[in-house]
Design a protein around this motif. Structure first.
Motif, PDB file in Angstrom:
ATOM      1  N   TYR A  94       7.442  12.134 -30.557  1.00  0.00           N
ATOM      2  CA  TYR A  94       6.680  12.052 -31.801  1.00  0.00           C
ATOM      3  C   TYR A  94       7.637  12.003 -32.984  1.00  0.00           C
ATOM      4  N   SER A  95       7.262  11.203 -33.987  1.00  0.00           N
ATOM      5  CA  SER A  95       8.071  11.135 -35.199  1.00  0.00           C
ATOM      6  C   SER A  95       7.177  10.739 -36.364  1.00  0.00           C
ATOM      7  N   ALA A 122      11.726  11.840 -39.465  1.00  0.00           N
ATOM      8  CA  ALA A 122      12.558  10.681 -39.814  1.00  0.00           C
ATOM      9  C   ALA A 122      12.035  10.012 -41.076  1.00  0.00           C
ATOM     10  N   HIS A 123      12.913   9.249 -41.724  1.00  0.00           N
ATOM     11  CA  HIS A 123      12.543   8.544 -42.960  1.00  0.00           C
ATOM     12  C   HIS A 123      13.295   7.223 -43.047  1.00  0.00           C
ATOM     13  N   PRO A 124      12.607   6.094 -42.878  1.00  0.00           N
ATOM     14  CA  PRO A 124      13.242   4.789 -43.102  1.00  0.00           C
ATOM     15  C   PRO A 124      13.372   4.519 -44.590  1.00  0.00           C
ATOM     16  N   ILE A 125      14.585   4.234 -45.061  1.00  0.00           N
ATOM     17  CA  ILE A 125      14.807   3.954 -46.482  1.00  0.00           C
ATOM     18  C   ILE A 125      14.559   2.468 -46.706  1.00  0.00           C
ATOM     19  N   ALA A 126      13.292   2.127 -46.780  1.00  0.00           N
ATOM     20  CA  ALA A 126      12.904   0.721 -46.932  1.00  0.00           C
ATOM     21  C   ALA A 126      11.518   0.673 -47.552  1.00  0.00           C
ATOM     22  N   GLY A 127      11.229  -0.418 -48.210  1.00  0.00           N
ATOM     23  CA  GLY A 127       9.923  -0.576 -48.825  1.00  0.00           C
ATOM     24  C   GLY A 127       9.803  -1.951 -49.444  1.00  0.00           C
ATOM     25  N   ALA A 128       8.702  -2.178 -50.123  1.00  0.00           N
ATOM     26  CA  ALA A 128       8.454  -3.464 -50.773  1.00  0.00           C
ATOM     27  C   ALA A 128       7.452  -3.247 -51.896  1.00  0.00           C
ATOM     28  N   GLU A 129       7.379  -4.221 -52.802  1.00  0.00           N
ATOM     29  CA  GLU A 129       6.428  -4.114 -53.912  1.00  0.00           C
ATOM     30  C   GLU A 129       5.000  -4.091 -53.400  1.00  0.00           C
ATOM     31  N   ARG A 130       4.701  -4.933 -52.438  1.00  0.00           N
ATOM     32  CA  ARG A 130       3.350  -5.015 -51.902  1.00  0.00           C
ATOM     33  C   ARG A 130       3.150  -3.958 -50.825  1.00  0.00           C
ATOM     34  N   SER A 131       1.918  -3.509 -50.694  1.00  0.00           N
ATOM     35  CA  SER A 131       1.584  -2.553 -49.649  1.00  0.00           C
ATOM     36  C   SER A 131       0.542  -3.176 -48.726  1.00  0.00           C
ATOM     37  N   GLY A 132       0.230  -2.490 -47.640  1.00  0.00           N
ATOM     38  CA  GLY A 132      -0.775  -3.003 -46.710  1.00  0.00           C
ATOM     39  C   GLY A 132      -0.160  -3.713 -45.531  1.00  0.00           C
ATOM     40  N   GLN A 157      17.730  14.971 -26.591  1.00  0.00           N
ATOM     41  CA  GLN A 157      17.351  13.721 -25.939  1.00  0.00           C
ATOM     42  C   GLN A 157      16.300  12.971 -26.761  1.00  0.00           C
ATOM     43  N   ALA A 158      15.412  13.717 -27.411  1.00  0.00           N
ATOM     44  CA  ALA A 158      14.413  13.088 -28.284  1.00  0.00           C
ATOM     45  C   ALA A 158      15.098  12.426 -29.469  1.00  0.00           C
ATOM     46  N   VAL A 159      16.094  13.117 -30.048  1.00  0.00           N
ATOM     47  CA  VAL A 159      16.855  12.548 -31.160  1.00  0.00           C
ATOM     48  C   VAL A 159      17.573  11.277 -30.714  1.00  0.00           C
ATOM     49  N   GLU A 160      18.164  11.315 -29.534  1.00  0.00           N
ATOM     50  CA  GLU A 160      18.894  10.150 -29.022  1.00  0.00           C
ATOM     51  C   GLU A 160      17.956   8.967 -28.799  1.00  0.00           C
ATOM     52  N   LYS A 161      16.792   9.210 -28.221  1.00  0.00           N
ATOM     53  CA  LYS A 161      15.837   8.128 -27.967  1.00  0.00           C
ATOM     54  C   LYS A 161      15.337   7.507 -29.270  1.00  0.00           C
ATOM     55  N   LEU A 162      15.047   8.358 -30.262  1.00  0.00           N
ATOM     56  CA  LEU A 162      14.569   7.833 -31.539  1.00  0.00           C
ATOM     57  C   LEU A 162      15.682   7.075 -32.255  1.00  0.00           C
ATOM     58  N   THR A 163      16.903   7.573 -32.159  1.00  0.00           N
ATOM     59  CA  THR A 163      18.044   6.885 -32.764  1.00  0.00           C
ATOM     60  C   THR A 163      18.205   5.490 -32.181  1.00  0.00           C
TER      61      THR A 163
END
Length: 291
Positions: A94-95, A122-132, A157-163
């Motif tokens: 889960y993440s 976790a947090h992806p540092i990404a985004g865009a002007e539009r949503s949806g 092991q969970a950290v490794e799999k998500l990485t």
């Protein structure tokens, strides 16, 4: 890599995760969960080929899922964990994709009494002007940073799999503490969004707003681009991380007051030094991107 990926929150981020995972062949099936009121958005996600199936009952969505990613606004995390709790599987990973991490950890602790060791914030540092979901794309996370904030009890092991999952969809993965993440993101993301919202709000309320926006140069468009971000998402982020944001707002107000006084006193050299320092500091930042 995974048999069934379940996305909870099929918007820009959730949809892009699904698209990227499919493009890289990281899962055999992709499903989504959403409330009944969000069925039109879920149907759109299916029609676009972002997901294979959607469910409005959490038990069906989680059935046989071995990777679950929550991509809803951070303010809804506790209610999502309450839905998931009866069906939590010790064998699944889960993440989340929330922009604040302390609030997410607090939310899951409030529901479980602890943080399960197979949950990896976790947090992806990404985004865009539009949503949806219609704005989602498989390239959103390519060459972008992904921050993982494991806790002391998080299963390595969970950290490794998500990485490995995030690396295979193109992200550069870093680890840091929950507290450090929220402090850093308050300065680099949360405060800039507030400044953009405030500036556009200020100019938008002026009587001559049409003329102001008519003659705005490219720099105005670049600086205020993030004011087009989803207000609901940013309301949740700002409330969740206000303990880090408020001191920064006060520091920024002090910087503005200093510049105001320099202008009042015609202190041209000090103004020049202030602007020069800022330019050089930004160049140092750009140089780090090239390393």
């Amino acid at each position: 890599m995974f048999k069934r990926l379940c996305i909870i929150g099929t918007g820009l981020i959730g949809g892009s995760i699904a698209r990227a995972a499919r493009a890289q062949g990281l899962c055999q099936e992709i499903v989504a969960f959403g409330r009944e009121k969000n069925q039109p958005n879920l149907q759109l996600a299916k029609d676009l080929g972002v997901i294979d199936q959607f469910y409005t009952h959490i038990s069906a969505a989680l059935d046989h899922a071995d990777l679950v990613i929550i991509a809803t606004p951070v303010g809804s995390m506790q209610s999502i964990f309450e839905l998931i709790k009866p069906y939590w599987s010790a064998t699944a990973l889960y993440s989340d994709a929330g922009s604040t991490k302390a609030s997410v950890v607090s939310a899951i602790e409030a529901v479980f009494g602890h943080v399960p060791n197979n949950f990896v914030p976790a947090h992806p540092i990404a985004g865009a002007e539009r949503s949806g979901v219609d704005a989602s794309n498989a390239e959103l996370f390519k060459n972008r940073r992904l921050i993982i904030t494991p806790l002391n009890n998080t299963d390595p092991q969970a950290v490794e799999k998500l990485t490995r999952f995030w690396e295979q969809i193109g992200s550069s993965v870093s680890e840091m503490s929950v507290e450090h993440h929220d402090t850093v993101l308050a300065a680099t993301s949360h405060l800039p969004h507030i400044l953009a919202f405030a500036l556009v709000g200020l100019l938008g309320r002026k009587d001559e707003q049409r003329e102001i926006f008519k003659y705005a140069a490219g720099g105005f468009k670049d600086f205020t681009r993030i004011a087009s971000s989803d207000p609901t998402m940013w309301l949740d982020i700002c409330l969740a991380n206000k303990q880090d944001i408020i001191p920064l707002i006060r520091q920024f107000k002090a910087e503005l007051s200093n510049i105001e006084q320099l202008l009042v006193d015609d202190q041209s050299q000090q103004l020049f030094d202030t602007f020069t320092y800022a330019r050089n500091a930004r160049q140092r930042f750009l140089d780090t991107l090239d390393d």
